[in-house]
Write an enzyme that holds these catalytic residues in place. Structure first.
Site, PDB file in Angstrom:
ATOM      1  N   GLU A  80      14.763  36.567  39.504  1.00  0.00           N
ATOM      2  CA  GLU A  80      14.859  37.577  38.445  1.00  0.00           C
ATOM      3  C   GLU A  80      13.879  38.715  38.728  1.00  0.00           C
ATOM      4  OE1 GLU A  80      15.938  38.901  34.378  1.00  0.00           O
ATOM      5  OE2 GLU A  80      16.731  38.520  36.357  1.00  0.00           O
ATOM      6  N   ASP A 108      17.546  32.610  37.760  1.00  0.00           N
ATOM      7  CA  ASP A 108      16.267  33.295  37.587  1.00  0.00           C
ATOM      8  C   ASP A 108      15.198  32.817  38.561  1.00  0.00           C
ATOM      9  OD1 ASP A 108      17.045  34.925  35.362  1.00  0.00           O
ATOM     10  OD2 ASP A 108      16.987  33.131  34.112  1.00  0.00           O
TER      11      ASP A 108
END
Length: 252
Positions: A80, A108
């Site tokens: 992310e 992420d």
């Protein structure tokens, strides 16, 4: 809300959030609630990663101060916050190296200890509802899901919370602080309710005055994870970035 975001979050997080929104043709000055949500999500991802390492025996350890031993490896790879091209490059490299199944959607984080991708969720609603939405969207049992709420609740795949209780408590405290700071400035209701958000947006567009009561200084302390957003093959240089700092909204 925009003024609050720029005062409350580290400038590097704000910059990453702006780039992410512009990549999808969104304007942080108009979609301020989304701006705040993206900044919050970014910070929680970085806090999730901060201070967690793997030693030479493959054990997970926490190092919160000083320079970590050169033999230590970051437990989590941060996906992310990268542009989509680089993010997929990192994901592909991880899959080629570890043999794990490539996810259909960008996750992420990657956990080198548990050998799994992680999807982090931060919700203003019930955690179980958001968890089910995430699971339905991802459609993969290989990606681990961990949801946090602004009220201190959390939910994770198979009740496996990955992190130790203290690390998770820091994340919950930060989220609660953000909620309290928003509420104290009359921003929380619009952050939670789309209808209220539209009303607040009209009000903001009419007024060009700076938001009263906002702190005049920005914290430039940087989370260790923010300094490590380089390609994973540069991992050997990452450990020098370790500094114990968790971001908090400044007191009024």
């Amino acid at each position: 809300m925009e003024d609050f975001v720029r005062q409350c979050f580290n400038p590097m997080i704000v910059e990453l959030a702006e780039k992410a929104m512009k990549e999808y043709g969104e304007d942080p000055k108009i979609e301020t609630n989304k701006f705040a949500a993206i900044c919050t999500h970014l910070e929680i991802c970085f806090m999730y990663s901060d201070f967690h390492f793997i030693d030479e025996r493959g054990e997970s350890i926490i190092v919160e101060s000083g320079d970590p031993n050169a033999l230590l490896k970051h437990r989590f790879e941060i996906i992310e916050g990268r542009d989509r091209t680089m993010a997929w490059t990192v994901v592909n490299s991880i899959c080629n190296t570890t043999g794990v199944e490539k996810p259909k959607l960008l996750p992420d984080l990657y956990d080198y200890k548990e050998n799994r991708f992680i999807e982090i969720g931060v919700t203003r609603r019930e955690v179980h509802i958001y968890y089910l939405e995430k699971a339905n969207k991802i459609k993969s049992e290989k990606t681990h899901i961990h949801i946090f709420s602004f009220t201190g609740e959390e939910m994770a795949t198979k009740a496996d919370y990955t992190l130790d209780e203290e690390s998770r408590a820091r994340i919950k405290t930060r989220l609660f602080t953000i909620r309290q700071e928003m509420a104290s400035r009359g921003l929380w209701d619009s952050f939670v309710s789309p209808r209220e958000a539209k009303r607040q947006l009209k009000k903001d567009l009419k007024s060009q005055e700076p938001c009263a009561g906002l702190p005049t200084k920005v914290s430039h302390r940087t989370s260790p994870a923010l300094k490590t957003l380089e390609p994973m093959w540069m991992d050997s240089n990452r450990t020098a970035a370790l500094r114990a700092s968790f971001l908090k909204c400044q007191k009024k």
